[in-house]
Design an enzyme around this catalytic site. Structure first.
Site, PDB file in Angstrom:
ATOM      1  N   LYS A  59      19.986   3.897   4.934  1.00 61.28           N
ATOM      2  CA  LYS A  59      21.660   3.980   4.899  1.00 61.28           C
ATOM      3  C   LYS A  59      21.686   3.123   3.361  1.00 61.28           C
ATOM      4  CE  LYS A  59      26.098   2.935   6.629  1.00 61.28           C
ATOM      5  NZ  LYS A  59      26.674   3.015   7.770  1.00 61.28           N
ATOM      6  N   SER A 133      30.222   5.634   9.722  1.00 63.34           N
ATOM      7  CA  SER A 133      29.428   5.911   8.155  1.00 63.34           C
ATOM      8  C   SER A 133      28.227   6.362   7.807  1.00 63.34           C
ATOM      9  CB  SER A 133      30.099   4.601   7.621  1.00 63.34           C
ATOM     10  OG  SER A 133      29.366   3.635   8.339  1.00 63.34           O
ATOM     11  N   SER A 157      29.445   2.744  13.685  1.00 63.24           N
ATOM     12  CA  SER A 157      28.767   4.159  12.467  1.00 63.24           C
ATOM     13  C   SER A 157      27.449   4.558  13.267  1.00 63.24           C
ATOM     14  CB  SER A 157      29.278   3.430  11.425  1.00 63.24           C
ATOM     15  OG  SER A 157      30.557   2.703  11.105  1.00 63.24           O
TER      16      SER A 157
END
Length: 548
Positions: A59, A133, A157
């Site tokens: 990420k 996210s 997330s």
């Protein structure tokens, strides 16, 4: 497969899929190949690398040496000198990092649309959101671009996008995995999470990236215990999701788990505090000054929804935070009391899978719906595991197991009851549809597949038992084909059935007329003394029809 072969296959897949919005920075293929060749050389020299031949994604708010860390905001980018510890540990184990993935800016959101690098489309239906996210990481795994991916999970997330894209999302206990080298969202609540296609892959990655710590709490002996809220308390689920959740709960029951009802109120109340209370102020502490300055100069790279959330968080008074901390202590005690001696709480991972238009029409409300069941876990100090549990209207449906601190291994064992592939079972007597013992199969989650016949080579006998049942035996020479049924059972259900199998029945391989083989009920030859040979009837049901 060597590491070099896996890297080449990954880049070919990335080109074929053509989802550029998944990535913020994809490494040049020659650089990844050089790293893979080095991994292969280490393996050839005798080094044990548990992740050799594995490719992963990270990420974009986690440091990867050589790539900018953007947190989804180009103006925020910096170039780290070294990998975050979690990345370094995966690389030390032989994994090759292919790049950094897209995310809701500053890890603020559960939708996957709040990024100047583009909204990440769902893996199954590109017209729907991917969830956030950690959007890019989840989709990279779901589309088989990588084997593993790292995300972060503060409010869900690492679990919501796992559920919406049909993969596994493992959120560890807060503090178990280091967050050094991670751009914080809420530093006291952030967790690095793992995406994988199987529970086993996620667990293996977690063992490598986690810090050593205290052993998990002991559990009382006995069957697995799950706390489950009443379905009518899960209002707001998308059409068909309540039924899918009930089916998942039934599969746990069929596998031998004990389910009891739980009051979800303290969990729901805590979840609402994450954004509606003072804890959101920590988002301002993380990036508030940068966001405020960027907004002043009209930086077009700021997502307006994210900027609004972060700037408003700076207005939270300190006294409100202390009041909320006290309230959270009260709610944590109530939630843990509700959980009691249950090994885990079973929940739908999220409530719906919206389209892009639905999110655009109500960005904040859509996000709140997505996080209803996930927001509370970190506030309450719990770990969680999101796993696929089928599909509804062609879209992935997932459930979440939430457990006490440091019970990740326990959650994995529970998840395997749900995710293990079903096993086939051939039945020829009292377990046939409509017969006295058929309820044993349906109670274990069994499903009728088809009528079948054995290969010619069996004989059928009527045994003197209560209830009456036949004995099927394999013979050399003078055998025949016998008709029966093929069923599917959860693997754990078959084990339970075998444990209670009475003498003289046994479970063994049965050759079927189509050339396949399936486990089936057979009879010990010693029990056939005095039993009538009923092979000529062709099946147990035909024999019963002939009986007066």
């Amino acid at each position: 497969m060597t590491a070099l072969e896996r890297v080449r296959r990954a880049y070919a897949r990335i080109a074929a899929v053509d989802r550029p919005e998944v990535w913020i920075d994809l490494r040049p293929q020659p650089a990844a190949e050089a790293e893979a060749a080095a991994v292969d050389a280490r393996v050839a020299a005798g080094e044990r690398l548990p992740l050799a031949g594995t490719v992963c994604a990270v990420k974009g708010n986690i440091d990867v040496a050589g790539l900018p860390t953007t947190a989804g905001c180009p103006a925020y980018a910096y170039r780290p000198e070294r990998d975050a510890p979690v990345v370094a540990r995966l690389r030390a184990a032989g994994a090759v990092v292919l790049g950094t993935t897209n995310l809701d800016q500053f890890a603020t959101g559960l939708v996957g649309t709040r990024s100047p690098y583009g909204a990440v489309r769902g893996a199954v239906d590109p017209g729907r959101i991917s969830g956030g996210s950690s959007s890019g990481s989840a989709v990279a795994v779901a589309l088989d671009l990588v084997d593993l991916a790292l995300g972060t999970d503060t409010a869900g997330s690492g679990r919501v996008p796992a559920a919406l894209n049909g993969v596994v999302g493992l959120k560890p206990t807060p503090g178990l995995v280091p967050t050094t080298g991670v751009v914080p969202a809420c530093a006291s609540l952030d967790c690095v999470s793992v995406f994988a296609r199987t529970v086993e892959q996620a667990e293996a990655a977690l063992r490598l990236i986690a810090d050593p710590g205290a052993p998990p709490p002991a559990r009382r002996p006995g069957p697995w215990r799950l706390a489950v809220p009443a379905v009518d308390r899960l209002g707001g689920l998308a059409n068909g999701w309540a039924e899918a959740f009930t089916a998942a709960a039934d599969r746990f029951t069929a596998a031998g788990a004990e389910l009891r009802e739980l009051d979800l109120t303290p969990f729901d109340t805590a979840a609402a505090m994450l954004y509606e209370g003072a804890f959101v102020a920590e988002r301002y502490a993380a990036v508030g000054e940068f966001v405020a300055a960027a907004a002043e100069r009209g930086d077009l790279g700021l997502d307006p929804v994210v900027a609004g959330i972060v700037r408003a968080a700076g207005d939270v008074p300190a006294h409100r935070l202390y009041a909320d901390l006290a309230e959270l202590d009260r709610l944590r005690a109530l939630a843990l009391a509700e959980l009691g001696d249950a090994d885990a709480l079973l929940l739908p991972t999220t409530t719906w899978h919206p389209t892009f238009a639905e999110v655009a029409a109500d960005p904040v409300g859509s996000n709140a719906r997505l996080g209803r069941f996930t927001n509370s876990a970190n506030l309450l100090g719990l770990c969680a595991l999101a796993v696929p549990a089928g599909s509804v209207a062609g879209l992935p449906f997932g459930v979440m197991l939430v457990g006490p601190a440091r019970t990740e291994e326990r959650l994995g064992a529970l998840a395997r009851l749900l995710t293990a592939p079903p096993v086939r079972l051939a039945v020829f007597g009292a377990h046939l549809t409509g017969q006295p013992l058929n309820g044993q199969l349906t109670a274990l989650g069994g499903r009728f597949v088809s009528e079948v016949r054995t290969a010619p080579g069996y004989r059928l006998y009527a045994l003197d038992t209560v209830p009456p049942k036949p004995g099927l035996v394999r013979v050399e020479g003078d055998g025949a084909a016998v008709a029966g049924e093929l069923w599917e059972l959860p693997a754990a259900g078959l084990g339970g059935l075998l444990a209670g199998l009475p003498h003289p029945m046994a479970l063994g391989p049965v050759d079927l007329a189509d050339g396949s083989r399936a486990p089936g009920f057979l009879c010990e030859p010693a029990a056939l003394t005095g039993a009538a040979d009923i092979t000529a009837a062709g099946s147990w049901l035909a024999h019963l029809d002939r009986c007066p």
